[in-house]
Write an enzyme that holds these catalytic residues in place. Structure first.
Site, PDB file in Angstrom:
ATOM      1  CG  ASP A   1      -3.544   5.576  -5.640  1.00  0.00           C
ATOM      2  OD1 ASP A   1      -4.224   4.958  -6.475  1.00  0.00           O
ATOM      3  OD2 ASP A   1      -4.015   6.437  -4.874  1.00  0.00           O
ATOM      4  CE1 TYR A   2       2.220  -0.153 -10.195  1.00  0.00           C
ATOM      5  CE2 TYR A   2      -0.033  -0.375  -9.411  1.00  0.00           C
ATOM      6  CZ  TYR A   2       0.930  -0.584 -10.392  1.00  0.00           C
ATOM      7  OH  TYR A   2       0.584  -1.218 -11.566  1.00  0.00           O
TER       8      TYR A   2
END
Length: 213
Positions: A133-134
């Protein structure tokens, strides 16, 4: 023409399926609601895979999750990935013995790297999907863990180069910023992927129509 892989993701939280927008959750309905409103026997003819994640943030009821999952997938003859809080080998075993073809690992990638090798040794590299996740913040990309609550101060170039050494099948890059917006995918992060990265890449977060794909 390049064939696209369409992967349908369902989020499960404390007994209910939910929608996510920037990782803020909205309750939709339980398994009975889902089965009554979506014909998964038919939907599975138009997608390539399903990912079902237990993102319960307080009380994970693994038995109920697996019971609901089995109701959903019993007539779906496509690959199934299960995940959510898989932080030890026994949990991976339980999911893989309950109908999963693959396991999704996220936070444990940072906290328990040996788990990746243990699962791949027993079930093969292809049984693991790593999810990252970014967010894009001030034109820089940052990784997050623990359902997007904890920002990681790590060098992404170095991280991706080291990731090549891990034994896993596929990598998902999931944009928290674009999550649930339907405004399109953030493909800019792909520029950080090393040229020698040979694992299949899946990009996620923001698909609103077929043009985004």
């Amino acid at each position: 023409m390049l064939k696209k892989r369409i992967i349908f993701t369902l989020l499960y939280c404390e007994g209910f399926f939910v929608l996510s927008r920037n990782f803020n959750l909205q309750k939709i309905g339980n398994i009975d609601w889902l089965l009554n409103n979506y014909n998964f026997d038919n939907i599975s003819n138009y997608i390539d895979e399903i990912i079902i994640l237990d993102i319960s943030r307080e009380n994970k009821n693994r038995n109920k999750f697996l019971k609901d999952v089995n109701k959903l997938i019993k007539k779906c003859f496509i690959p199934i990935t299960l995940g959510g809080g898989v932080n030890k080998f026994e949990l991976a075993q339980e999911l893989l013995s309950s109908g999963a073809d693959k396991i999704l690992l996220s936070t444990s990638v940072f906290e328990n790297k040996s788990l990746i090798n243990e699962i791949s040794t027993n079930y093969g590299d292809q049984s693991i999907i790593i999810n990252l996740d970014y967010k894009k913040i001030n034109n820089n990309y940052f990784l997050f863990k623990n359902n997007g609550f904890e920002k990681l101060e790590i060098n992404l170039n170095i991280f991706f180069k080291n990731l090549v050494k891990f034994k896993f099948g596929e990598l998902i890059l999931n944009s928290i910023t674009n999550d649930g917006t339907g405004m399109g995918l953030d493909v800019g992060i792909l520029e950080l992927i090393p040229k020698n990265f040979i694992k299949p890449l899946i990009i996620s977060g923001g698909v609103g129509n077929y043009r985004h794909i």
